[in-house]
Design an enzyme around this catalytic site. Sequence first.
Site, short mmCIF file in Angstrom:
data_model
loop_
_atom_site.label_atom_id
_atom_site.label_comp_id
_atom_site.label_asym_id
_atom_site.label_seq_id
_atom_site.Cartn_x
_atom_site.Cartn_y
_atom_site.Cartn_z
N TYR A 96 -10.33 15.06 -6.08
CA TYR A 96 -9.51 14.25 -6.99
C TYR A 96 -8.69 15.16 -7.90
CZ TYR A 96 -8.44 11.17 -11.00
OH TYR A 96 -7.81 10.49 -12.02
N ALA B 238 -7.68 18.22 -7.44
CA ALA B 238 -6.61 18.91 -6.70
C ALA B 238 -5.46 17.96 -6.38
CB ALA B 238 -7.19 19.50 -5.40
N ALA B 239 -5.81 16.72 -6.04
CA ALA B 239 -4.76 15.73 -5.72
C ALA B 239 -3.91 15.44 -6.95
CB ALA B 239 -5.40 14.46 -5.18
N LYS B 240 -4.53 15.42 -8.12
CA LYS B 240 -3.76 15.22 -9.36
C LYS B 240 -2.97 16.48 -9.71
CE LYS B 240 -4.67 11.00 -10.70
NZ LYS B 240 -3.63 9.98 -10.45
N ASP C 88 0.88 -1.17 0.00
CA ASP C 88 0.00 0.00 0.00
C ASP C 88 0.92 1.22 0.00
OD1 ASP C 88 -1.59 2.15 0.51
OD2 ASP C 88 -2.83 1.13 2.00
P1 NAD Z 1 -7.19 1.36 -12.23
O1 NAD Z 1 -8.10 1.47 -11.04
O2 NAD Z 1 -7.37 0.18 -13.11
O3 NAD Z 1 -5.65 1.43 -11.77
C1 NAD Z 1 -5.20 2.05 -10.60
C2 NAD Z 1 -4.40 1.05 -9.80
O4 NAD Z 1 -3.81 1.69 -8.68
C3 NAD Z 1 -5.26 -0.10 -9.25
O5 NAD Z 1 -4.68 -1.34 -9.60
C4 NAD Z 1 -5.22 0.12 -7.75
O6 NAD Z 1 -5.32 -1.06 -7.01
C5 NAD Z 1 -3.86 0.80 -7.59
N1 NAD Z 1 -3.76 1.53 -6.32
C6 NAD Z 1 -4.66 2.39 -5.82
N2 NAD Z 1 -4.26 2.82 -4.62
C7 NAD Z 1 -3.07 2.21 -4.35
C8 NAD Z 1 -2.20 2.22 -3.25
N3 NAD Z 1 -2.47 2.92 -2.14
N4 NAD Z 1 -1.08 1.48 -3.30
C9 NAD Z 1 -0.81 0.73 -4.40
N5 NAD Z 1 -1.62 0.67 -5.47
C10 NAD Z 1 -2.75 1.39 -5.44
O7 NAD Z 1 -7.44 2.69 -13.05
P2 NAD Z 1 -6.60 3.34 -14.28
O8 NAD Z 1 -7.62 4.01 -15.10
O9 NAD Z 1 -5.69 2.39 -14.90
O10 NAD Z 1 -5.81 4.46 -13.50
C11 NAD Z 1 -4.40 4.63 -13.59
C12 NAD Z 1 -4.08 6.08 -13.28
O11 NAD Z 1 -4.62 6.91 -14.31
C13 NAD Z 1 -4.70 6.56 -11.96
O12 NAD Z 1 -3.76 7.37 -11.30
C14 NAD Z 1 -5.90 7.37 -12.41
O13 NAD Z 1 -6.22 8.37 -11.48
C15 NAD Z 1 -5.40 7.94 -13.72
N6 NAD Z 1 -6.44 8.34 -14.67
C16 NAD Z 1 -7.40 7.45 -15.11
C17 NAD Z 1 -8.37 7.87 -16.02
C18 NAD Z 1 -9.46 6.96 -16.56
O14 NAD Z 1 -10.39 7.46 -17.21
N7 NAD Z 1 -9.40 5.66 -16.37
C19 NAD Z 1 -8.35 9.20 -16.47
C20 NAD Z 1 -7.38 10.08 -16.00
C21 NAD Z 1 -6.42 9.63 -15.11
#
Ligand code: NAD
Length: 246
Positions: A150, A152-154, A53
């Site tokens: 979300y 702001a965190a990004k 984590d």
């Molecule tokens: P996803 O949920 O499939 O992947 C995110 C992964 O991060 C998951 O496997 C989750 O278990 C892992 N994770 C979360 N918290 C964690 C922690 N504390 N420690 C370790 N692992 C952790 O979603 P995704 O769409 O592949 O997202 C990847 C990134 O892209 C993320 O940062 C997300 O915010 C960003 N994003 C996604 C989208 C979208 O539309 N899918 C758009 C913009 C940005």
Amino acid sequence: MTRNIVISGGGTGIGRAAARVFAADGDRVLLLGRRAEVLEKAGVPGALTCAADLTEPGDVRGVARFVAQELGTVDVLVHSAGGAGNLEPGPGSDDPLDRVAHDWTVNFRLNTLTAVLLTEALKDRLADPGGRVLFLSSIAAYRGSGSGAYAAAKAALHPYAHDLARQLGPRGVTVNVVAPGYVEDTEFFGDGMTEERRARLVGETVNGRAGTPGDVAATLHWLASPLAGHITSQVIQVNGGAERGH
Ligand code: NAD
């Protein structure tokens, strides 16, 4: 040349797609995420896995020890761990301010702290010259995300990346941010996607389609390549033009 690639959130979605692209190059890939079984079943040929984590300093120290033993040097560090917080345990309170505090804290921990802790733990191991650090931001950082938490965190990752790029530039390491729009076929939305919502998100693009994990993985792969060696401290949007609108 075989490179060592570390990808957080590498078991699903964008992180997994990126892992597959690097593995196809013959690179050695380490997948990080919270769920060991998801990492093991990610289908990335030859990948190492380490469950952690990344919001917890103790877990991140464990990752750093694993990396020291198994990889030594990190050529590419991709921070894909993150999420909008809605899939995490709730606040356990109906009080409006408790809910706000929970929303902002969870989003900061998931999206900002995960990336900062892992970077700080591994930055001395980045290959110099040639190392790459890549953060995943979002279109939300430009437009808001509803509650703002979300987004702001990004957005917090952008100045962190700029400071890091200045710090690591003299070592020949680049630092960039990729900010996707709507990407489907990931776990990001849980079961929260409806036909109407999808149509609205696709309708915001100028090319009329959703993003795929492969779209984002290709951009990460390019930024990690020697071809992108003079690109640093940038935020690259991958969203079919959605942030500009029609
Ligand atoms: P996803 O949920 O499939 O992947 C995110 C992964 O991060 C998951 O496997 C989750 O278990 C892992 N994770 C979360 N918290 C964690 C922690 N504390 N420690 C370790 N692992 C952790 O979603 P995704 O769409 O592949 O997202 C990847 C990134 O892209 C993320 O940062 C997300 O915010 C960003 N994003 C996604 C989208 C979208 O539309 N899918 C758009 C913009 C940005």
